[in-house]
Design an enzyme around this catalytic site. Sequence first.
Site, PDB file in Angstrom:
ATOM      1  N   ASN A   1      64.113  16.241   4.457  1.00  0.00           N
ATOM      2  CA  ASN A   1      63.154  16.405   3.357  1.00  0.00           C
ATOM      3  C   ASN A   1      63.687  17.498   2.443  1.00  0.00           C
ATOM      4  OD1 ASN A   1      60.978  16.646   1.647  1.00  0.00           O
ATOM      5  ND2 ASN A   1      59.598  17.537   3.168  1.00  0.00           N
ATOM      6  N   TRP A   2      64.243  17.087   1.311  1.00  0.00           N
ATOM      7  CA  TRP A   2      64.847  18.047   0.379  1.00  0.00           C
ATOM      8  C   TRP A   2      63.796  18.850  -0.384  1.00  0.00           C
ATOM      9  CZ3 TRP A   2      69.263  14.937  -2.499  1.00  0.00           C
ATOM     10  CH2 TRP A   2      70.210  14.510  -1.556  1.00  0.00           C
ATOM     11  N   LYS A   3      62.552  18.381  -0.386  1.00  0.00           N
ATOM     12  CA  LYS A   3      61.493  19.028  -1.155  1.00  0.00           C
ATOM     13  C   LYS A   3      61.922  19.128  -2.634  1.00  0.00           C
ATOM     14  CE  LYS A   3      60.024  21.244   3.068  1.00  0.00           C
ATOM     15  NZ  LYS A   3      59.442  22.420   3.746  1.00  0.00           N
TER      16      LYS A   3
ATOM     17  N   GLY B   1      59.772  26.260   7.762  1.00  0.00           N
ATOM     18  CA  GLY B   1      60.378  27.209   6.845  1.00  0.00           C
ATOM     19  C   GLY B   1      60.301  28.654   7.294  1.00  0.00           C
TER      20      GLY B   1
ATOM     21  N   SER C   1      61.856  23.992  11.327  1.00  0.00           N
ATOM     22  CA  SER C   1      63.036  24.838  11.531  1.00  0.00           C
ATOM     23  C   SER C   1      64.034  24.214  12.500  1.00  0.00           C
ATOM     24  CB  SER C   1      62.625  26.238  12.002  1.00  0.00           C
ATOM     25  OG  SER C   1      61.846  26.892  11.016  1.00  0.00           O
TER      26      SER C   1
ATOM     27  N   GLU D   1      52.619  20.741   3.000  1.00  0.00           N
ATOM     28  CA  GLU D   1      52.640  21.301   1.643  1.00  0.00           C
ATOM     29  C   GLU D   1      51.771  20.482   0.703  1.00  0.00           C
ATOM     30  OE1 GLU D   1      57.115  23.003   2.449  1.00  0.00           O
ATOM     31  OE2 GLU D   1      56.843  21.305   1.086  1.00  0.00           O
TER      32      GLU D   1
ATOM     33  N   GLU E   1      54.856  18.268  12.837  1.00  0.00           N
ATOM     34  CA  GLU E   1      55.393  19.475  12.208  1.00  0.00           C
ATOM     35  C   GLU E   1      54.392  20.621  12.362  1.00  0.00           C
ATOM     36  OE1 GLU E   1      58.494  18.657   8.867  1.00  0.00           O
ATOM     37  OE2 GLU E   1      56.498  18.298   8.086  1.00  0.00           O
TER      38      GLU E   1
ATOM     39  N   GLY F   1      63.997  20.186   7.199  1.00  0.00           N
ATOM     40  CA  GLY F   1      63.786  20.774   5.895  1.00  0.00           C
ATOM     41  C   GLY F   1      65.017  21.466   5.371  1.00  0.00           C
ATOM     42  N   GLY F   2      65.047  22.802   5.475  1.00  0.00           N
ATOM     43  CA  GLY F   2      66.119  23.586   4.873  1.00  0.00           C
ATOM     44  C   GLY F   2      67.518  23.176   5.285  1.00  0.00           C
TER      45      GLY F   2
ATOM     46  N   HIS G   1      52.474  15.565   4.369  1.00  0.00           N
ATOM     47  CA  HIS G   1      53.185  16.821   4.627  1.00  0.00           C
ATOM     48  C   HIS G   1      52.259  18.009   4.403  1.00  0.00           C
ATOM     49  CE1 HIS G   1      56.158  20.041   4.290  1.00  0.00           C
ATOM     50  NE2 HIS G   1      56.963  19.248   4.971  1.00  0.00           N
TER      51      HIS G   1
END
Length: 250
Positions: free
Chosen positions: A9-11, A173, A213, A97, A167, A234-235, A95
């Site tokens: 997920n590049w967001k 994150g 993470s 967010e 998640e 994610g990151g 998600h």
Amino acid sequence: MSRTMVAGNWKMNTTPREGHELVRQVIDRVGTPATKVVFGVPAIQLMAVQALVKDPSGYAVAAQNMHEEQSGAFTGETSAAMLADAGIEYVILGHSERREYAGEDDELINRKIVAAIAAGLKPIYCCGEKLDIREAGNQEVVVGKQIEQALGSLSPTQIESVVIAYEPVWAIGTGVTASKEQAQQMHNYIRRMISNQFGADVAEHMTILYGGSVKPGNAAELFAQPDVDGGLVGGASLDAESFAAIVQAV
């Protein structure tokens, strides 16, 4: 058929040029993957990345959101039919967010999931608890309610299109990861919920991902758990070397 998957997920990260190079580097490192690999990219990059992943096989693209209506005066939104017509296979829904910043609840997410499936998309449904819920020991109550409200109305045929991503919000994150035991416990609970509602065969074949993470250093032990089928990353998905290593850990 394997139920394993690694999705990134590049967001709201990468320009189209950067995204193109990131996908190219991942494919160069991984080649034909042993698991399904999904790139969850910003809307502006969907069609370009879709064109990149046709060869070698094993790769797919996910939208990061979609609107629940088929069409209409919804400026800035994208419908399920638009995504499907562009050849997009997956869509990330629910998600944390989107819940936090856009006010989405499971009633709305359910409507999106139903619309996505009707258009031929495969939803990646995200669920998970906040830190205070985990500390109070109520994580199964909260996640169970999320799954019941978002997925409970689906038919056995519809649920077969769904991927679930657990998640824990406290691990997204933050650099903090659920232990392999915590991940397995929740994934097993989710699979038992699906079995009770839709039958053991549906539950056995359902892909349930862990997100929070995930990185090369912890991916293998997380993915080795019997009910953890891969990750929603994610990151680390923004770095080709790291994401490739996670894919190869499945």
